[in-house]
Design a protein around this motif. Structure first.
Motif, mmCIF file in Angstrom:
data_model
loop_
_atom_site.group_PDB
_atom_site.id
_atom_site.type_symbol
_atom_site.label_atom_id
_atom_site.label_comp_id
_atom_site.label_asym_id
_atom_site.label_seq_id
_atom_site.Cartn_x
_atom_site.Cartn_y
_atom_site.Cartn_z
ATOM 1 N N THR A 19 0.826 -1.216 0.000
ATOM 2 C CA THR A 19 0.000 0.000 0.000
ATOM 3 C C THR A 19 0.855 1.258 0.000
ATOM 4 N N ASN A 20 2.154 1.066 -0.174
ATOM 5 C CA ASN A 20 3.112 2.170 -0.296
ATOM 6 C C ASN A 20 3.176 3.033 0.965
ATOM 7 N N SER A 21 3.083 2.403 2.128
ATOM 8 C CA SER A 21 3.146 3.121 3.398
ATOM 9 C C SER A 21 4.519 2.889 4.028
ATOM 10 N N LYS A 22 5.465 3.687 3.604
ATOM 11 C CA LYS A 22 6.840 3.530 4.079
ATOM 12 C C LYS A 22 6.948 3.715 5.590
ATOM 13 N N GLU A 23 6.273 4.731 6.130
ATOM 14 C CA GLU A 23 6.342 4.969 7.570
ATOM 15 C C GLU A 23 5.844 3.761 8.359
ATOM 16 N N LYS A 40 13.462 -7.008 5.340
ATOM 17 C CA LYS A 40 14.290 -6.265 4.387
ATOM 18 C C LYS A 40 14.076 -4.769 4.578
ATOM 19 N N PRO A 41 15.091 -3.970 4.248
ATOM 20 C CA PRO A 41 14.883 -2.525 4.223
ATOM 21 C C PRO A 41 13.805 -2.165 3.197
ATOM 22 N N TRP A 42 13.210 -1.007 3.358
ATOM 23 C CA TRP A 42 12.105 -0.551 2.505
ATOM 24 C C TRP A 42 12.402 -0.709 1.014
ATOM 25 N N ASP A 43 13.539 -0.212 0.561
ATOM 26 C CA ASP A 43 13.848 -0.263 -0.864
ATOM 27 C C ASP A 43 13.917 -1.693 -1.393
ATOM 28 N N LEU A 49 8.689 -6.729 -4.724
ATOM 29 C CA LEU A 49 7.298 -6.823 -5.157
ATOM 30 C C LEU A 49 7.156 -6.751 -6.667
ATOM 31 N N GLY A 50 8.218 -6.457 -7.350
ATOM 32 C CA GLY A 50 8.181 -6.414 -8.810
ATOM 33 C C GLY A 50 7.549 -5.161 -9.364
#
Length: 52
Positions: A19-23, A40-43, A49-50
């Motif tokens: 859902t693209n919620s990095k925080e 894993k780290p965010w990046d 996820l491709g």
């Protein structure tokens, strides 16, 4: 930590990533990593996820 808790933390982290919620991902990862589940780290998580 109970196996069920590990699974829930990993699923929550995956959902935050999708859902693209990095925080939120980083908060979940911090909790999980303290408990011995290394996420894993965010990046790297986003890359796995491709491109989603």
């Amino acid at each position: 930590m109970a196996y069920e808790t590990k699974v829930l933390l990993m699923l929550l982290a995956d959902t935050a990533c999708r859902t693209n919620s990095k925080e939120m991902y980083e908060v979940i990862a911090k909790i999980a990593n303290v408990e011995g589940v290394v996420l894993k780290p965010w990046d790297e998580a986003k890359a796995s996820l491709g491109g989603q």
